[in-house]
Design a protein around this motif. Structure first.
Motif, PDB file in Angstrom:
ATOM      1  N   ARG A 103       0.850  -1.196   0.000  1.00 57.36           N
ATOM      2  CA  ARG A 103       0.000   0.000   0.000  1.00 57.36           C
ATOM      3  C   ARG A 103       0.882   1.241   0.000  1.00 57.36           C
ATOM      4  O   ARG A 103       0.627   2.207  -0.723  1.00 57.36           O
ATOM      5  CB  ARG A 103      -0.895   0.025   1.241  1.00 57.36           C
ATOM      6  CG  ARG A 103      -1.949  -1.041   1.326  1.00 57.36           C
ATOM      7  CD  ARG A 103      -2.610  -1.032   2.677  1.00 57.36           C
ATOM      8  NE  ARG A 103      -1.627  -1.195   3.755  1.00 57.36           N
ATOM      9  CZ  ARG A 103      -1.942  -1.344   5.032  1.00 57.36           C
ATOM     10  NH1 ARG A 103      -3.210  -1.322   5.399  1.00 57.36           N
ATOM     11  NH2 ARG A 103      -1.010  -1.493   5.957  1.00 57.36           N
ATOM     12  N   PRO A 174      -3.065  -3.917  -2.050  1.00 56.94           N
ATOM     13  CA  PRO A 174      -4.044  -4.364  -3.048  1.00 56.94           C
ATOM     14  C   PRO A 174      -3.497  -5.555  -3.822  1.00 56.94           C
ATOM     15  O   PRO A 174      -3.013  -5.438  -4.945  1.00 56.94           O
ATOM     16  CB  PRO A 174      -4.193  -3.123  -3.954  1.00 56.94           C
ATOM     17  CG  PRO A 174      -2.870  -2.436  -3.866  1.00 56.94           C
ATOM     18  CD  PRO A 174      -2.349  -2.694  -2.484  1.00 56.94           C
ATOM     19  N   TRP A 196      -6.402  -4.952   0.915  1.00 53.92           N
ATOM     20  CA  TRP A 196      -7.243  -3.806   0.597  1.00 53.92           C
ATOM     21  C   TRP A 196      -8.605  -4.294   0.120  1.00 53.92           C
ATOM     22  O   TRP A 196      -9.632  -3.758   0.495  1.00 53.92           O
ATOM     23  CB  TRP A 196      -6.560  -2.962  -0.482  1.00 53.92           C
ATOM     24  CG  TRP A 196      -7.414  -1.840  -0.979  1.00 53.92           C
ATOM     25  CD1 TRP A 196      -8.258  -1.840  -2.052  1.00 53.92           C
ATOM     26  CD2 TRP A 196      -7.541  -0.540  -0.384  1.00 53.92           C
ATOM     27  NE1 TRP A 196      -8.892  -0.624  -2.183  1.00 53.92           N
ATOM     28  CE2 TRP A 196      -8.465   0.201  -1.166  1.00 53.92           C
ATOM     29  CE3 TRP A 196      -6.943   0.083   0.720  1.00 53.92           C
ATOM     30  CZ2 TRP A 196      -8.816   1.507  -0.868  1.00 53.92           C
ATOM     31  CZ3 TRP A 196      -7.298   1.395   1.008  1.00 53.92           C
ATOM     32  CH2 TRP A 196      -8.210   2.090   0.219  1.00 53.92           C
ATOM     33  N   PHE A 223     -10.079  -4.620   4.165  1.00 55.12           N
ATOM     34  CA  PHE A 223     -10.634  -3.269   4.157  1.00 55.12           C
ATOM     35  C   PHE A 223     -12.008  -3.233   3.482  1.00 55.12           C
ATOM     36  O   PHE A 223     -12.959  -2.691   4.027  1.00 55.12           O
ATOM     37  CB  PHE A 223      -9.673  -2.309   3.452  1.00 55.12           C
ATOM     38  CG  PHE A 223     -10.165  -0.893   3.404  1.00 55.12           C
ATOM     39  CD1 PHE A 223     -10.141  -0.115   4.543  1.00 55.12           C
ATOM     40  CD2 PHE A 223     -10.665  -0.348   2.233  1.00 55.12           C
ATOM     41  CE1 PHE A 223     -10.613   1.200   4.527  1.00 55.12           C
ATOM     42  CE2 PHE A 223     -11.132   0.962   2.190  1.00 55.12           C
ATOM     43  CZ  PHE A 223     -11.100   1.732   3.347  1.00 55.12           C
TER      44      PHE A 223
END
Length: 397
Positions: A103, A174, A196, A223
């Motif tokens: 990230r 991600p 993510w 997330f």
């Protein structure tokens, strides 16, 4: 002749400096001599994910020139890690790292100050091949302009770095499902994933790879997740993890975790210590299905909607949740956000002598209706060290 400290003492000193996040001191130690450089750099890069240089310090009040300098240092940190994977640095920095936060790399590439000379230096040899461009929209002149393809660059760098990180314990970012399938066999020490997007967990190959190659995996944070049947897919993944191995589970947003996920977590009833869940009106009535998870030391429940009063509308669930939490005798940290029934749920716990809370956070409650709750807090006076009570209502206080 000056006495020479044994290497193990030097490592212990540098380890303590890293624990105190004394990064400047560690850097100075690394510049002193080679014998001190090794333990200093080992601990410096082992803790690099906590360095203030990441995210350019996150301070928006600094001047433009200072911000540019901070981004430059930030880029040097990442460049040194990636370049070490090609064995073009004096020391193998990437071999020291325990946490790989992709990230943060993405934030660097997207930062508005990551331009011009900084970009040119970052993508100079041997990192030139990572300057992957994504075609942009056409201008009025008919010419297009290219921009950095952040997803492809992050994936390509992760592919190279993970081949040289034998000590890696945590990956954040991600992540793509096919990347996790490729990387898992290289990461026998992997313990934690911070995703993510939860979509990689929809891939059965990811399940198999983590089970087969990551025997120490025990922590998962997600997330967001926008797929259909997320609850079923999440529960399937939990079901493929070795029983009684998960220690930490966190859903930062409402990702659809509900009845199936809660039931699946009971397979980790003895190992699960830290549980943070974001729930909704759909999942809140199923909260008591977690009743087998009684080894919890920390619990955080955030109600996305904050509109359902369990005590009044789902009283059977309300009582079952209390019964569950009363069995969590090791519970030390408890947090309820926007949960309307929080105070009456917590009150019986406060009155139990065998439960010793150290931290308690509650908001969205009406103080004038919670006299018994306030009185019960006194029973935790010997153990409670942090207390946060928030309410928009002050009438009758």
């Amino acid at each position: 002749m000056a006495p020479i400290l044994p290497d193990d003492i030097l490592h212990l000193i540098c380890e303590e400096l890293a624990a105190q996040e004394q990064f400047d001191t560690l850097f100075n130690c690394a510049c002193t001599n080679r014998s001190l450089a090794i333990p200093a750099l080992t601990n410096l890069y082992k803790s690099h994910h906590r360095a203030p240089v990441r995210d350019a310090g996150g301070d928006e009040t600094v001047s433009m020139a200072t911000k540019q300098l901070m981004v430059q240092r930030w880029s040097i940190l990442w460049r040194s890690i990636v370049a070490s994977a090609f064995e073009t640095t004096l020391f193998p920095y990437c071999r020291y790292i325990r946490a790989l936060d992709l990230r943060d790399l993405g934030y660097l590439l997207e930062d508005e100050h990551f331009r011009g000379k900084i970009t040119k230096h970052f993508f100079s040899a041997p990192l030139a091949k990572f300057q992957i461009m994504h075609p942009g929209p056409l201008r009025r002149s008919g010419r297009g302009f290219a921009r950095l393809d952040f997803t492809s660059i992050t994936d390509a760098i992760g592919e190279v770095v993970t081949q040289h990180t034998p000590m890696l314990e945590q990956i954040s970012g991600p992540l793509l499902s096919h990347a996790l399938v490729r990387w898992a066999p290289r990461l026998p020490r992997l313990q934690a994933l911070e995703l993510w997007d939860g979509s990689p967990l929809e891939d059965q190959l990811v399940h198999a790879s983590i089970y087969q190659h990551c025997p120490h995996f025990n922590s998962l944070s997600i997330f967001t997740w926008a797929a259909e049947e997320r609850d079923h897919k999440f529960s399937e993944f939990i079901g493929t993890v070795r029983p009684q191995s998960l220690k930490n589970i966190e859903t930062i947003r409402d990702i659809g975790a509900s009845a199936e996920t809660f039931l699946a977590l009971n397979a980790h009833s003895k190992s699960l210590k830290d549980l943070k869940l974001c729930v909704s009106n759909d999942s809140l009535p199923h909260l008591s299905l977690l009743k087998g998870c009684t080894a919890l030391e920390a619990l955080k429940i955030e109600d996305t909607h904050g509109s359902m009063d369990l005590e009044k509308t789902q009283n059977d669930v309300f009582l079952e949740v209390i019964d569950w939490l009363l069995k969590c005798e090791d519970l030390r940290r408890l947090s309820f956000t926007k949960l309307l029934s929080a105070a009456p749920i917590v009150t019986p716990l406060l009155l139990q002598d065998r439960i010793k809370l150290r931290e308690l956070e509650i908001d969205s409650y009406v103080p004038k209706d919670c006299a018994v709750f306030h009185q019960a807090l006194v029973n935790q006076r010997d153990s409670l060290r942090f207390l946060s009570l928030q309410s928009g209502e002050t009438e009758g206080m």
